[in-house]
Scaffold this motif. Structure first.
Motif, PDB file in Angstrom:
ATOM      1  N   CYS A  71      10.796  -3.272   5.710  1.00  0.00           N
ATOM      2  CA  CYS A  71       9.971  -2.989   4.533  1.00  0.00           C
ATOM      3  C   CYS A  71       9.751  -4.275   3.742  1.00  0.00           C
ATOM      4  O   CYS A  71      10.717  -4.963   3.384  1.00  0.00           O
ATOM      5  CB  CYS A  71      10.648  -1.950   3.651  1.00  0.00           C
ATOM      6  N   ILE A  72       8.487  -4.596   3.493  1.00  0.00           N
ATOM      7  CA  ILE A  72       8.138  -5.685   2.581  1.00  0.00           C
ATOM      8  C   ILE A  72       7.865  -5.023   1.232  1.00  0.00           C
ATOM      9  O   ILE A  72       6.886  -4.315   1.055  1.00  0.00           O
ATOM     10  CB  ILE A  72       6.894  -6.451   3.063  1.00  0.00           C
ATOM     11  N   PHE A  73       8.766  -5.244   0.297  1.00  0.00           N
ATOM     12  CA  PHE A  73       8.757  -4.515  -0.974  1.00  0.00           C
ATOM     13  C   PHE A  73       8.389  -5.443  -2.124  1.00  0.00           C
ATOM     14  O   PHE A  73       8.797  -6.606  -2.172  1.00  0.00           O
ATOM     15  CB  PHE A  73      10.141  -3.907  -1.210  1.00  0.00           C
ATOM     16  N   ALA A 112       2.034  -1.003   8.476  1.00  0.00           N
ATOM     17  CA  ALA A 112       1.663   0.119   7.610  1.00  0.00           C
ATOM     18  C   ALA A 112       1.536  -0.390   6.183  1.00  0.00           C
ATOM     19  O   ALA A 112       2.525  -0.802   5.574  1.00  0.00           O
ATOM     20  CB  ALA A 112       2.709   1.222   7.697  1.00  0.00           C
ATOM     21  N   ASP A 113       0.309  -0.379   5.666  1.00  0.00           N
ATOM     22  CA  ASP A 113       0.023  -0.936   4.336  1.00  0.00           C
ATOM     23  C   ASP A 113      -0.064   0.194   3.307  1.00  0.00           C
ATOM     24  O   ASP A 113      -1.053   0.918   3.267  1.00  0.00           O
ATOM     25  CB  ASP A 113      -1.289  -1.719   4.389  1.00  0.00           C
ATOM     26  N   GLU A 114       0.975   0.355   2.503  1.00  0.00           N
ATOM     27  CA  GLU A 114       1.050   1.428   1.498  1.00  0.00           C
ATOM     28  C   GLU A 114       0.612   2.767   2.110  1.00  0.00           C
ATOM     29  O   GLU A 114      -0.275   3.452   1.579  1.00  0.00           O
ATOM     30  CB  GLU A 114       0.170   1.090   0.284  1.00  0.00           C
ATOM     31  N   PRO A 115       1.219   3.183   3.226  1.00  0.00           N
ATOM     32  CA  PRO A 115       0.716   4.352   3.965  1.00  0.00           C
ATOM     33  C   PRO A 115       0.858   5.676   3.232  1.00  0.00           C
ATOM     34  O   PRO A 115       0.213   6.657   3.600  1.00  0.00           O
ATOM     35  CB  PRO A 115       1.571   4.349   5.235  1.00  0.00           C
ATOM     36  N   THR A 116       1.683   5.710   2.184  1.00  0.00           N
ATOM     37  CA  THR A 116       1.878   6.963   1.444  1.00  0.00           C
ATOM     38  C   THR A 116       1.298   6.900   0.035  1.00  0.00           C
ATOM     39  O   THR A 116       1.538   7.794  -0.770  1.00  0.00           O
ATOM     40  CB  THR A 116       3.377   7.304   1.363  1.00  0.00           C
ATOM     41  N   GLY A 117       0.541   5.855  -0.264  1.00  0.00           N
ATOM     42  CA  GLY A 117       0.072   5.630  -1.621  1.00  0.00           C
ATOM     43  C   GLY A 117      -0.810   6.728  -2.188  1.00  0.00           C
ATOM     44  O   GLY A 117      -0.824   6.947  -3.396  1.00  0.00           O
ATOM     45  N   LEU A 155       6.491  -2.152   7.121  1.00  0.00           N
ATOM     46  CA  LEU A 155       5.996  -1.271   6.065  1.00  0.00           C
ATOM     47  C   LEU A 155       5.862  -2.056   4.765  1.00  0.00           C
ATOM     48  O   LEU A 155       6.827  -2.668   4.309  1.00  0.00           O
ATOM     49  CB  LEU A 155       6.988  -0.113   5.887  1.00  0.00           C
ATOM     50  N   VAL A 156       4.673  -2.051   4.189  1.00  0.00           N
ATOM     51  CA  VAL A 156       4.441  -2.689   2.888  1.00  0.00           C
ATOM     52  C   VAL A 156       4.326  -1.600   1.830  1.00  0.00           C
ATOM     53  O   VAL A 156       3.509  -0.686   1.960  1.00  0.00           O
ATOM     54  CB  VAL A 156       3.154  -3.541   2.916  1.00  0.00           C
ATOM     55  N   THR A 157       5.156  -1.676   0.793  1.00  0.00           N
ATOM     56  CA  THR A 157       5.135  -0.639  -0.239  1.00  0.00           C
ATOM     57  C   THR A 157       5.717  -1.150  -1.553  1.00  0.00           C
ATOM     58  O   THR A 157       6.444  -2.143  -1.587  1.00  0.00           O
ATOM     59  CB  THR A 157       5.928   0.604   0.226  1.00  0.00           C
ATOM     60  N   HIS A 158       5.381  -0.458  -2.635  1.00  0.00           N
ATOM     61  CA  HIS A 158       6.023  -0.705  -3.925  1.00  0.00           C
ATOM     62  C   HIS A 158       6.885   0.494  -4.320  1.00  0.00           C
ATOM     63  O   HIS A 158       7.429   0.544  -5.408  1.00  0.00           O
ATOM     64  CB  HIS A 158       4.968  -0.959  -5.014  1.00  0.00           C
ATOM     65  N   ASP A 159       6.995   1.464  -3.395  1.00  0.00           N
ATOM     66  CA  ASP A 159       7.701   2.723  -3.646  1.00  0.00           C
ATOM     67  C   ASP A 159       9.130   2.633  -3.098  1.00  0.00           C
ATOM     68  O   ASP A 159       9.345   2.549  -1.891  1.00  0.00           O
ATOM     69  CB  ASP A 159       6.942   3.862  -2.964  1.00  0.00           C
ATOM     70  N   GLU A 160      10.107   2.653  -4.001  1.00  0.00           N
ATOM     71  CA  GLU A 160      11.504   2.532  -3.594  1.00  0.00           C
ATOM     72  C   GLU A 160      11.938   3.657  -2.656  1.00  0.00           C
ATOM     73  O   GLU A 160      12.770   3.456  -1.769  1.00  0.00           O
ATOM     74  CB  GLU A 160      12.414   2.511  -4.826  1.00  0.00           C
ATOM     75  N   HIS A 161      11.393   4.841  -2.847  1.00  0.00           N
ATOM     76  CA  HIS A 161      11.765   5.973  -1.991  1.00  0.00           C
ATOM     77  C   HIS A 161      11.309   5.743  -0.553  1.00  0.00           C
ATOM     78  O   HIS A 161      11.991   6.108   0.399  1.00  0.00           O
ATOM     79  CB  HIS A 161      11.157   7.268  -2.531  1.00  0.00           C
ATOM     80  N   MET A 162      10.157   5.130  -0.378  1.00  0.00           N
ATOM     81  CA  MET A 162       9.659   4.844   0.966  1.00  0.00           C
ATOM     82  C   MET A 162      10.448   3.708   1.608  1.00  0.00           C
ATOM     83  O   MET A 162      10.680   3.708   2.815  1.00  0.00           O
ATOM     84  CB  MET A 162       8.173   4.486   0.914  1.00  0.00           C
ATOM     85  N   ALA A 163      10.888   2.763   0.793  1.00  0.00           N
ATOM     86  CA  ALA A 163      11.684   1.648   1.313  1.00  0.00           C
ATOM     87  C   ALA A 163      12.982   2.137   1.940  1.00  0.00           C
ATOM     88  O   ALA A 163      13.531   1.496   2.846  1.00  0.00           O
ATOM     89  CB  ALA A 163      11.976   0.654   0.191  1.00  0.00           C
ATOM     90  N   ALA A 164      13.462   3.280   1.493  1.00  0.00           N
ATOM     91  CA  ALA A 164      14.723   3.827   2.008  1.00  0.00           C
ATOM     92  C   ALA A 164      14.641   4.205   3.487  1.00  0.00           C
ATOM     93  O   ALA A 164      15.676   4.380   4.137  1.00  0.00           O
ATOM     94  CB  ALA A 164      15.132   5.040   1.184  1.00  0.00           C
ATOM     95  N   TYR A 165      13.435   4.332   4.032  1.00  0.00           N
ATOM     96  CA  TYR A 165      13.271   4.681   5.444  1.00  0.00           C
ATOM     97  C   TYR A 165      13.408   3.475   6.369  1.00  0.00           C
ATOM     98  O   TYR A 165      13.416   3.616   7.589  1.00  0.00           O
ATOM     99  CB  TYR A 165      11.900   5.335   5.671  1.00  0.00           C
ATOM    100  N   ALA A 166      13.492   2.281   5.801  1.00  0.00           N
ATOM    101  CA  ALA A 166      13.532   1.058   6.594  1.00  0.00           C
ATOM    102  C   ALA A 166      14.962   0.651   6.944  1.00  0.00           C
ATOM    103  O   ALA A 166      15.930   1.053   6.294  1.00  0.00           O
ATOM    104  CB  ALA A 166      12.847  -0.071   5.830  1.00  0.00           C
ATOM    105  N   ASP A 167      15.075  -0.163   7.983  1.00  0.00           N
ATOM    106  CA  ASP A 167      16.359  -0.750   8.352  1.00  0.00           C
ATOM    107  C   ASP A 167      16.707  -1.915   7.436  1.00  0.00           C
ATOM    108  O   ASP A 167      17.870  -2.257   7.253  1.00  0.00           O
ATOM    109  CB  ASP A 167      16.308  -1.289   9.790  1.00  0.00           C
TER     110      ASP A 167
END
Length: 236
Positions: free
Chosen positions: A32-34, A162-167, A194-206
């Protein structure tokens, strides 16, 4: 990424979007790139996918230095090795779900009947078996993103960005989408960035790499992840 730097000219000023980024992502890792808006994360993704040329430094995927490729070479490379999931879905409005998902296989020379059969199977795997002939305008945002996921993974590319795939999705659909992407990446042993600003989505990353003002300010492993580290040190 080695000594990666990206500078944009804005009027008479220079804006440093990325400042000497060094980052290695092992094969099969979900990274995750956060960062918040303006941190440089989307610029970094564009560099990794070869969508923009760096000002300095280089990006390699496996043995291929994509920073030195021509636009034609990059187009062919992306068709063969890379998948994309976008925040805005990026489905072709005049094509059905099956036709959208089958498109990457067309670039690989797969015949129409075979690629649509594979696309139908993939859509069923993401829960859209009853939407095969529907157009994007006939589907909800969550359904469109499932089509996007099916399209990104159907050709089993080595790397999926995946660029902000859940935005644009509600909280329940966010979980479903992230679970799907992680499951596919694990199953096919693909690298998922995965690129996101959502901490909850970052939790899915290794692993979570945090950017601030074009700098990496932290790089931490998700200890709850089941990523097998045996291949660390062997980048995709």
């Amino acid at each position: 990424m080695h000594n990666l730097r990206k500078v944009y000219a804005v009027d008479d000023d220079k804006v440093v979007a990325l400042a000497r980024i060094n980052l290695e992502i092992p094969r099969g890792q979900i990274c995750c790139i956060f960062g918040e808006s303006g941190s440089g994360k989307s610029t970094l993704l564009n560099q990794m996918a070869g969508m923009e040329k760096p000002t300095k430094g280089s990006v390699r995927i496996g043995r291929d230095n994509i920073s030195t490729m021509s636009e034609r070479e990059l187009a062919v490379f992306r068709q063969r090795h890379i998948g994309f999931v976008f925040q805005s879905y990026n489905l072709l409005p005049h094509l059905t779900a099956v036709e959208n998902v089958a498109m990457p296989l067309m670039f690989s020379g797969v015949g129409k009947a075979e690629r649509e059969a594979k696309a139908s199977k993939m859509l069923k795997r993401v829960g859209l078996g009853k939407r095969l002939k529907h157009f994007p305008s006939q589907m909800s945002g969550g359904q469109q993103q499932r089509v996007g996921i099916a399209r990104a993974f159907i050709a089993h590319p080595e790397v999926v960005f995946a660029d902000e795939p859940t935005g644009n999705l509600d909280s329940k659909t966010k979980v479903e989408v992230m679970t799907m992407m992680r499951t596919f990446a694990r199953h096919y042993r693909q690298t998922l960035v995965l690129v996101t600003h959502d901490e909850h989505m970052a939790a899915y990353a290794d692993r979570v790499v945090t950017l601030l003002d074009g700098h990496i300010v932290s790089d931490t492993a998700n200890r709850s992840s089941d990523f097998a580290t045996a291949d660390s040190g062997h980048p995709q």
